[in-house]
Design a protein around this motif. Structure first.
Motif, PDB file in Angstrom:
ATOM      1  N   PRO A   1      -9.039  -0.490  -4.413  1.00  0.00           N
ATOM      2  CA  PRO A   1      -8.697  -0.118  -3.256  1.00  0.00           C
ATOM      3  C   PRO A   1      -7.682   1.622  -2.866  1.00  0.00           C
ATOM      4  CG  PRO A   1      -6.298  -0.750  -4.194  1.00  0.00           C
ATOM      5  CD  PRO A   1      -7.749  -0.600  -5.096  1.00  0.00           C
ATOM      6  N   PHE A   2      -8.893   1.545  -2.156  1.00  0.00           N
ATOM      7  CA  PHE A   2      -8.030   3.026  -1.307  1.00  0.00           C
ATOM      8  C   PHE A   2      -7.146   3.905  -0.439  1.00  0.00           C
ATOM      9  CE2 PHE A   2     -12.900   3.400  -2.386  1.00  0.00           C
ATOM     10  CZ  PHE A   2     -13.102   4.821  -3.892  1.00  0.00           C
ATOM     11  N   GLY A   3      -7.050   2.353   0.129  1.00  0.00           N
ATOM     12  CA  GLY A   3      -6.058   2.955   1.257  1.00  0.00           C
ATOM     13  C   GLY A   3      -4.481   2.851   0.128  1.00  0.00           C
ATOM     14  N   LEU A   4      -4.703   1.836  -0.329  1.00  0.00           N
ATOM     15  CA  LEU A   4      -3.624   1.784  -1.625  1.00  0.00           C
ATOM     16  C   LEU A   4      -3.537   2.646  -2.781  1.00  0.00           C
ATOM     17  CD1 LEU A   4      -1.101   0.605  -1.954  1.00  0.00           C
ATOM     18  CD2 LEU A   4      -2.389  -0.747  -4.288  1.00  0.00           C
ATOM     19  N   LEU A   5      -4.485   3.723  -2.761  1.00  0.00           N
ATOM     20  CA  LEU A   5      -3.986   5.019  -3.769  1.00  0.00           C
ATOM     21  C   LEU A   5      -3.849   6.172  -2.699  1.00  0.00           C
ATOM     22  CD1 LEU A   5      -7.744   4.492  -6.033  1.00  0.00           C
ATOM     23  CD2 LEU A   5      -5.887   4.403  -6.405  1.00  0.00           C
ATOM     24  N   MET A   6      -4.333   5.811  -1.374  1.00  0.00           N
ATOM     25  CA  MET A   6      -4.149   7.583  -0.564  1.00  0.00           C
ATOM     26  C   MET A   6      -2.705   6.717  -0.810  1.00  0.00           C
ATOM     27  SD  MET A   6      -6.302   9.577  -0.542  1.00  0.00           S
ATOM     28  CE  MET A   6      -5.839  10.188   0.925  1.00  0.00           C
ATOM     29  N   PHE A   7      -2.259   5.342   0.261  1.00  0.00           N
ATOM     30  CA  PHE A   7      -0.441   5.662   0.259  1.00  0.00           C
ATOM     31  C   PHE A   7       0.232   6.068  -0.705  1.00  0.00           C
ATOM     32  CE2 PHE A   7       3.304   2.625  -0.316  1.00  0.00           C
ATOM     33  CZ  PHE A   7       4.517   3.611   1.325  1.00  0.00           C
ATOM     34  N   LEU A   8      -0.431   5.066  -1.833  1.00  0.00           N
ATOM     35  CA  LEU A   8       0.509   6.014  -3.451  1.00  0.00           C
ATOM     36  C   LEU A   8       0.549   7.636  -3.872  1.00  0.00           C
ATOM     37  CD1 LEU A   8      -0.191   2.848  -5.358  1.00  0.00           C
ATOM     38  CD2 LEU A   8       2.004   3.163  -4.361  1.00  0.00           C
ATOM     39  N   GLY A   9      -0.646   8.132  -3.552  1.00  0.00           N
ATOM     40  CA  GLY A   9      -0.187   9.776  -3.314  1.00  0.00           C
ATOM     41  C   GLY A   9      -0.037  10.178  -2.749  1.00  0.00           C
ATOM     42  N   TRP A  10       0.519  10.197  -1.277  1.00  0.00           N
ATOM     43  CA  TRP A  10       1.667  10.769  -0.497  1.00  0.00           C
ATOM     44  C   TRP A  10       2.496   9.928  -0.646  1.00  0.00           C
ATOM     45  CZ3 TRP A  10       0.318  14.355   2.582  1.00  0.00           C
ATOM     46  CH2 TRP A  10      -1.202  14.512   2.938  1.00  0.00           C
ATOM     47  N   ARG A  11       3.133   8.641  -1.071  1.00  0.00           N
ATOM     48  CA  ARG A  11       4.446   8.627  -1.559  1.00  0.00           C
ATOM     49  C   ARG A  11       4.529   9.487  -3.094  1.00  0.00           C
ATOM     50  NH1 ARG A  11       8.115   8.409  -0.469  1.00  0.00           N
ATOM     51  NH2 ARG A  11      10.322   6.378  -0.864  1.00  0.00           N
ATOM     52  N   LEU A  12       4.420   9.651  -3.726  1.00  0.00           N
ATOM     53  CA  LEU A  12       4.562   9.973  -4.905  1.00  0.00           C
ATOM     54  C   LEU A  12       4.553  11.541  -5.005  1.00  0.00           C
ATOM     55  CD1 LEU A  12       2.649   7.684  -7.299  1.00  0.00           C
ATOM     56  CD2 LEU A  12       5.237   7.743  -6.810  1.00  0.00           C
ATOM     57  N   LEU A  13       4.091  12.528  -4.107  1.00  0.00           N
ATOM     58  CA  LEU A  13       3.192  14.102  -3.772  1.00  0.00           C
ATOM     59  C   LEU A  13       4.180  14.351  -2.838  1.00  0.00           C
ATOM     60  CD1 LEU A  13       1.804  15.979  -5.036  1.00  0.00           C
ATOM     61  CD2 LEU A  13       0.570  15.373  -2.287  1.00  0.00           C
ATOM     62  N   ARG A  14       4.439  13.278  -1.281  1.00  0.00           N
ATOM     63  CA  ARG A  14       5.315  14.121  -0.374  1.00  0.00           C
ATOM     64  C   ARG A  14       6.916  13.036  -0.087  1.00  0.00           C
ATOM     65  NH1 ARG A  14       3.071  18.578   2.751  1.00  0.00           N
ATOM     66  NH2 ARG A  14       2.495  20.288   0.124  1.00  0.00           N
ATOM     67  N   PRO A  15       7.396  12.451  -0.733  1.00  0.00           N
ATOM     68  CA  PRO A  15       7.781  11.292  -0.139  1.00  0.00           C
ATOM     69  C   PRO A  15       8.796  11.508   0.893  1.00  0.00           C
ATOM     70  CG  PRO A  15       8.751  12.000  -2.362  1.00  0.00           C
ATOM     71  CD  PRO A  15       7.639  12.844  -1.934  1.00  0.00           C
ATOM     72  N   GLY A  16       8.545  12.607   1.941  1.00  0.00           N
ATOM     73  CA  GLY A  16       8.860  12.097   2.692  1.00  0.00           C
ATOM     74  C   GLY A  16       8.410  12.321   3.928  1.00  0.00           C
ATOM     75  N   ALA A  17       6.904  12.550   3.709  1.00  0.00           N
ATOM     76  CA  ALA A  17       5.624  12.955   4.722  1.00  0.00           C
ATOM     77  C   ALA A  17       5.871  11.295   5.307  1.00  0.00           C
ATOM     78  CB  ALA A  17       4.691  12.857   3.931  1.00  0.00           C
ATOM     79  N   LEU A  18       6.446  10.459   4.660  1.00  0.00           N
ATOM     80  CA  LEU A  18       6.121   8.808   5.354  1.00  0.00           C
ATOM     81  C   LEU A  18       7.641   8.468   5.377  1.00  0.00           C
ATOM     82  CD1 LEU A  18       3.001   7.590   3.999  1.00  0.00           C
ATOM     83  CD2 LEU A  18       3.330   8.162   6.301  1.00  0.00           C
ATOM     84  N   PRO A  19       7.989   7.564   6.776  1.00  0.00           N
ATOM     85  CA  PRO A  19       9.163   6.758   5.908  1.00  0.00           C
ATOM     86  C   PRO A  19       9.096   5.777   5.228  1.00  0.00           C
ATOM     87  CG  PRO A  19       8.681   7.089   8.325  1.00  0.00           C
ATOM     88  CD  PRO A  19       7.708   7.487   8.040  1.00  0.00           C
ATOM     89  N   VAL A  20      10.562   5.359   5.065  1.00  0.00           N
ATOM     90  CA  VAL A  20       9.878   3.438   3.502  1.00  0.00           C
ATOM     91  C   VAL A  20       9.035   3.279   4.256  1.00  0.00           C
ATOM     92  CG1 VAL A  20      10.855   2.146   2.553  1.00  0.00           C
ATOM     93  CG2 VAL A  20      12.018   5.019   2.719  1.00  0.00           C
ATOM     94  N   TRP A  21       9.106   2.502   6.280  1.00  0.00           N
ATOM     95  CA  TRP A  21       9.110   1.223   6.336  1.00  0.00           C
ATOM     96  C   TRP A  21       7.756   2.051   7.296  1.00  0.00           C
ATOM     97  CZ3 TRP A  21       7.276   2.467  11.159  1.00  0.00           C
ATOM     98  CH2 TRP A  21       7.669   3.749  11.668  1.00  0.00           C
ATOM     99  N   ALA A  22       6.885   2.726   6.775  1.00  0.00           N
ATOM    100  CA  ALA A  22       5.872   3.153   7.162  1.00  0.00           C
ATOM    101  C   ALA A  22       4.300   2.171   6.325  1.00  0.00           C
ATOM    102  CB  ALA A  22       5.401   4.245   7.033  1.00  0.00           C
TER     103      ALA A  22
ATOM    104  N   LEU B   1      -9.133   6.083 -10.976  1.00  0.00           N
ATOM    105  CA  LEU B   1      -9.222   6.977  -9.980  1.00  0.00           C
ATOM    106  C   LEU B   1      -7.687   8.304  -8.517  1.00  0.00           C
ATOM    107  CD1 LEU B   1     -12.123   5.402  -7.981  1.00  0.00           C
ATOM    108  CD2 LEU B   1     -12.569   7.716  -9.622  1.00  0.00           C
ATOM    109  N   PHE B   2      -7.094   7.331  -9.272  1.00  0.00           N
ATOM    110  CA  PHE B   2      -5.098   7.687  -8.498  1.00  0.00           C
ATOM    111  C   PHE B   2      -4.834   9.374  -8.851  1.00  0.00           C
ATOM    112  CE2 PHE B   2      -0.895   8.994  -9.381  1.00  0.00           C
ATOM    113  CZ  PHE B   2      -0.761   8.280  -7.749  1.00  0.00           C
ATOM    114  N   PRO B   3      -5.570   9.680 -10.122  1.00  0.00           N
ATOM    115  CA  PRO B   3      -6.145  11.533 -10.172  1.00  0.00           C
ATOM    116  C   PRO B   3      -6.286  12.272  -8.470  1.00  0.00           C
ATOM    117  CG  PRO B   3      -5.600  10.795 -12.098  1.00  0.00           C
ATOM    118  CD  PRO B   3      -5.919   9.828 -11.044  1.00  0.00           C
ATOM    119  N   ALA B   4      -7.674  11.588  -8.563  1.00  0.00           N
ATOM    120  CA  ALA B   4      -8.502  12.058  -7.818  1.00  0.00           C
ATOM    121  C   ALA B   4      -7.728  11.911  -5.934  1.00  0.00           C
ATOM    122  CB  ALA B   4      -9.764  11.451  -7.753  1.00  0.00           C
ATOM    123  N   ALA B   5      -7.135  10.450  -6.307  1.00  0.00           N
ATOM    124  CA  ALA B   5      -6.439  10.805  -4.489  1.00  0.00           C
ATOM    125  C   ALA B   5      -5.194  11.068  -4.425  1.00  0.00           C
ATOM    126  CB  ALA B   5      -5.643   8.873  -3.973  1.00  0.00           C
ATOM    127  N   THR B   6      -4.593  11.841  -4.792  1.00  0.00           N
ATOM    128  CA  THR B   6      -3.630  12.751  -5.468  1.00  0.00           C
ATOM    129  C   THR B   6      -3.882  13.906  -4.908  1.00  0.00           C
ATOM    130  OG1 THR B   6      -2.322  11.058  -7.020  1.00  0.00           O
ATOM    131  CG2 THR B   6      -1.476  13.381  -6.858  1.00  0.00           C
TER     132      THR B   6
END
Length: 166
Positions: free
Chosen positions: A43-64, A149-154
């Motif tokens: 699930p590439f969308g989930l991988l990208m979401f987790l990548g952004w959420r873990l890399l930059r927690p402030g980039a997206l609000p929690v409700w996004a 594949l998570f490191p590639a998404a990160t």
């Protein structure tokens, strides 16, 4: 007032747009015509979401996570609301971890993402198929491929996000 995300800095707004765009593009990968006997596509969308959420927690609000999960549900064909629920639970769990841990390294991020991916895929299987369906081996293979594949998404999130000093 920060109802729609970061509104005080232009670079933060651009970062939020990049994050949302890459997550939506990751969700759209499921529309590619890939012919396979075993469903290995992560699930590439989930991988990208987790990548952004873990890399930059402030980039997206929690409700996004909820509207992004809804978009993923609409394009992936999963039962409506499954990704909404699971992505929001992952977002809340990662927010809780962010408040508890002062610093994290890459291995902890990979462990958190791996657990989140496994829980989301197993719950998605429970939502989409009956429990008597024999898809456990394929599901395990998909979990292993997704976690690998998570490191590639990160790395992609890092390339899109630029440096922290900007």
């Amino acid at each position: 007032m920060k109802l729609l995300g970061p509104d005080d800095d232009r670079s933060e707004r651009i970062l939020t747009r990049k994050a949302v765009g890459s997550i939506l593009a990751g969700s759209l990968v499921t529309l590619l015509p890939v012919v396979a006997t075993v469903p290995f596509l992560p699930p590439f969308g989930l991988l990208m979401f987790l990548g952004w959420r873990l890399l930059r927690p402030g980039a997206l609000p929690v409700w996004a996570a909820a509207p992004l999960g809804l978009f993923d549900d609409l394009v992936s064909g999963q039962p409506l609301g499954s990704a909404v629920l699971m992505w929001q639970l992952c977002s809340l769990m990662l927010d809780l971890v962010d408040t508890r841990l002062v610093t994290r390294d890459f291995w902890q991020d990979w462990l958190l993402a791996g657990g989140s991916i496994a829980v989301c895929l197993i719950a998605g299987r429970a939502f989409a198929t009956s429990l008597s369906a024999h898809v456990d081996t394929a599901l395990l293979f998909q979990i292993v491929v997704s976690v690998a594949l998570f490191p590639a998404a990160t790395r992609l999130c890092t390339a899109l996000g630029g440096s922290e000093d900007e």
